[in-house]
Design a protein around this motif. Sequence first.
Motif, PDB file in Angstrom:
ATOM      1  N   LEU A 118      -1.209  -5.345   3.358  1.00  0.00           N
ATOM      2  CA  LEU A 118       0.153  -4.786   3.405  1.00  0.00           C
ATOM      3  C   LEU A 118       1.054  -5.485   2.395  1.00  0.00           C
ATOM      4  O   LEU A 118       1.854  -4.836   1.712  1.00  0.00           O
ATOM      5  CB  LEU A 118       0.717  -4.923   4.816  1.00  0.00           C
TER       6      LEU A 118
ATOM      7  N   LEU B 181       2.956  -3.629  -0.767  1.00  0.00           N
ATOM      8  CA  LEU B 181       4.380  -3.751  -1.081  1.00  0.00           C
ATOM      9  C   LEU B 181       4.582  -4.282  -2.493  1.00  0.00           C
ATOM     10  O   LEU B 181       5.493  -3.840  -3.211  1.00  0.00           O
ATOM     11  CB  LEU B 181       5.056  -4.664  -0.056  1.00  0.00           C
TER      12      LEU B 181
ATOM     13  N   ILE C  45       4.254  -1.653  -5.240  1.00  0.00           N
ATOM     14  CA  ILE C  45       5.406  -0.776  -5.441  1.00  0.00           C
ATOM     15  C   ILE C  45       6.303  -1.307  -6.552  1.00  0.00           C
ATOM     16  O   ILE C  45       6.888  -0.532  -7.325  1.00  0.00           O
ATOM     17  CB  ILE C  45       6.199  -0.629  -4.130  1.00  0.00           C
TER      18      ILE C  45
ATOM     19  N   SER D  55       3.372   2.127   3.295  1.00  0.00           N
ATOM     20  CA  SER D  55       3.575   1.413   2.030  1.00  0.00           C
ATOM     21  C   SER D  55       2.678   1.972   0.937  1.00  0.00           C
ATOM     22  O   SER D  55       3.108   2.144  -0.215  1.00  0.00           O
ATOM     23  CB  SER D  55       3.296  -0.079   2.222  1.00  0.00           C
TER      24      SER D  55
END
Length: 331
Positions: free
Chosen positions: A169, A173, A176, A220
């Motif tokens: 995770l 993130l 991005i 995400s």
Amino acid sequence: MQATTNNRNYLIDLLRFLSASWVALFHFNAGIPPADNWYRAFCGLGYLGVPVFFIISGYCICIAQQHAKTPRSFIIRRFFRIFPPYWFSILLVCACALAIKLITGTNSAASLPNSFGRVMAAVLLYTAPLSSEHTINWVYWTLPYELFFYFLVFLAMAISKQVSAFLLLVLALAAIWVPYQATGFLFFFNELPAFLLGYALYLVLHKEGNIYAALGLLLSAAAGVYLKHVEFAYHITYFATIALIAVNARFPLKNNFFSRLGDYSYSVYLIHVPLGIYLLGFVKRYQAVQNTTVLNILADFTLLTVVVVCAKVMFMRVEAPSIKLGRKYSA
């Protein structure tokens, strides 16, 4: 309800084969003058088979992680799954280039490595986009993405299998915010969200691990693929792929002829360029084939049939024994 029968997910097998075939049709028509017809438009979208592959890979790697007893067994199986078929396909590229050289007197197929350093870069997959070293097969650029994703999952397992979703995770993130990297060590962030989308989808559908971490990873990853690829066709492809997999979890697809061809999809992906383009691509240079839709379709599906038959042999003689070795050495 599991979307499998005898440990097989027939939808995944079907998508793998259809994606590999779509990519092959895309490449068969990439080197000829464009034509304004429905078939060439369909083939022109064949590059979308790659993101389908990435999602499926993430989904299947999550399954492999769940069944792996140790990080070591996981990475050993991944090594034998990727590298021996890849090395065989390199030999096939060289053989096709040599055949064309003998027939025509020139090598119009592939620019082969001409130094020890370039040879080792090809053998070890230290090629674009990981480095600036060009590939000798149009599809090899996707393999470093696969390897890096395997390595990240391996690291997550080595740290703690229970918290691997949380660690991934964080990477989702980060993906991005990391800008597009044409080459270099951070290149894997370009396509990492696509892999993680499939990975998280498996966790959510099968309720593996912490459901909140899995949902966070799914959202995400979805945000990442939306931001990394602004093209609407990509968004439709991603959505359709995860929707099909989600529906299949409740209403599993039954075994069928095309799903059984899924075993050969990796080989189809690896060898369609040297066979269908480098060696036999001369059939697409005829004006009648290029300008007549029926002849174009006939030529393409003849090439695809040849590739699939050869891919079956490659699976039986190279892939299957390699997979067996991976199981043996990971035990």
